[in-house]
Write an enzyme that holds these catalytic residues in place. Structure first.
Site, short mmCIF file in Angstrom:
data_model
loop_
_atom_site.label_atom_id
_atom_site.label_comp_id
_atom_site.label_asym_id
_atom_site.label_seq_id
_atom_site.Cartn_x
_atom_site.Cartn_y
_atom_site.Cartn_z
N GLU A 113 2.87 -9.60 0.38
CA GLU A 113 1.62 -8.80 1.42
C GLU A 113 1.02 -7.73 0.49
O GLU A 113 0.25 -6.64 1.39
CB GLU A 113 3.08 -7.50 1.58
N TYR A 150 6.01 -7.97 12.14
CA TYR A 150 5.16 -7.87 13.37
C TYR A 150 3.55 -9.37 13.19
O TYR A 150 3.22 -9.14 14.14
CB TYR A 150 4.48 -6.38 13.68
N GLY A 151 3.72 -9.45 11.85
CA GLY A 151 2.78 -10.75 12.09
C GLY A 151 3.23 -12.23 11.40
O GLY A 151 3.77 -12.77 12.13
N THR A 152 2.78 -12.51 10.72
CA THR A 152 3.42 -14.09 10.26
C THR A 152 4.86 -14.52 8.85
O THR A 152 4.86 -15.01 9.44
CB THR A 152 2.21 -14.48 8.98
N LEU A 153 5.44 -12.90 9.44
CA LEU A 153 6.70 -13.31 8.99
C LEU A 153 7.87 -13.26 10.28
O LEU A 153 8.67 -13.17 10.29
CB LEU A 153 7.30 -11.87 8.57
#
Length: 129
Positions: free
Chosen positions: A72, A6-9
């Site tokens: 993470e 949901y983010g920087t991935l």
């Protein structure tokens, strides 16, 4: 094992390279959760029914989880970790599937609520300011 990212991935984001070799299964699916801006260039989420987070689902080979856990800040020790791993049910247009999601473990990371639940749109809007 599947991952809800949901983010920087996400594709085009700074840590997407960590998912190189993983198979994208679904784009722009939602998860009942609240998204926060950590103030450090990446988001954090906590599961909650009153809001949604937008993300993608990947099939992740076993050998990639070590790098994902490192990125993470997950070791399995909630006293030290930034995130914890939780198994969630993701509703897709085709079915419901189980996936792992990294959720906030360190309460100090919850700086600003991102009400849209969309990291990319939020990040781009912050660049304009």
């Amino acid at each position: 094992m599947k991952l809800f990212a949901y983010g920087t991935l996400l594709y085009g984001e700074k840590n997407h390279h960590v998912l190189e070799g993983a198979q994208l299964l679904y784009e722009k699916v939602t998860l009942p959760a609240i998204m926060y801006d950590t103030g450090d260039g990446y988001p954090a989420i906590e599961l909650a029914q009153e809001s949604i987070v937008i993300g993608d689902v990947y099939e992740v080979p076993d050998h990639m989880w070590v790098d994902l856990d490192e990125l993470e800040g997950y070791t399995g020790d909630p006293e030290m970790d930034l995130y914890t791993k939780q198994m969630v049910n993701i509703k897709t247009k085709d079915s419901i599937l189980e996936a792992i999601v990294y959720t906030v473990c360190d309460e100090t990371m919850k700086k600003v609520v991102i009400s849209s639940g969309d990291w990319i749109t939020y990040r781009k809007s912050q660049e304009i300011k």
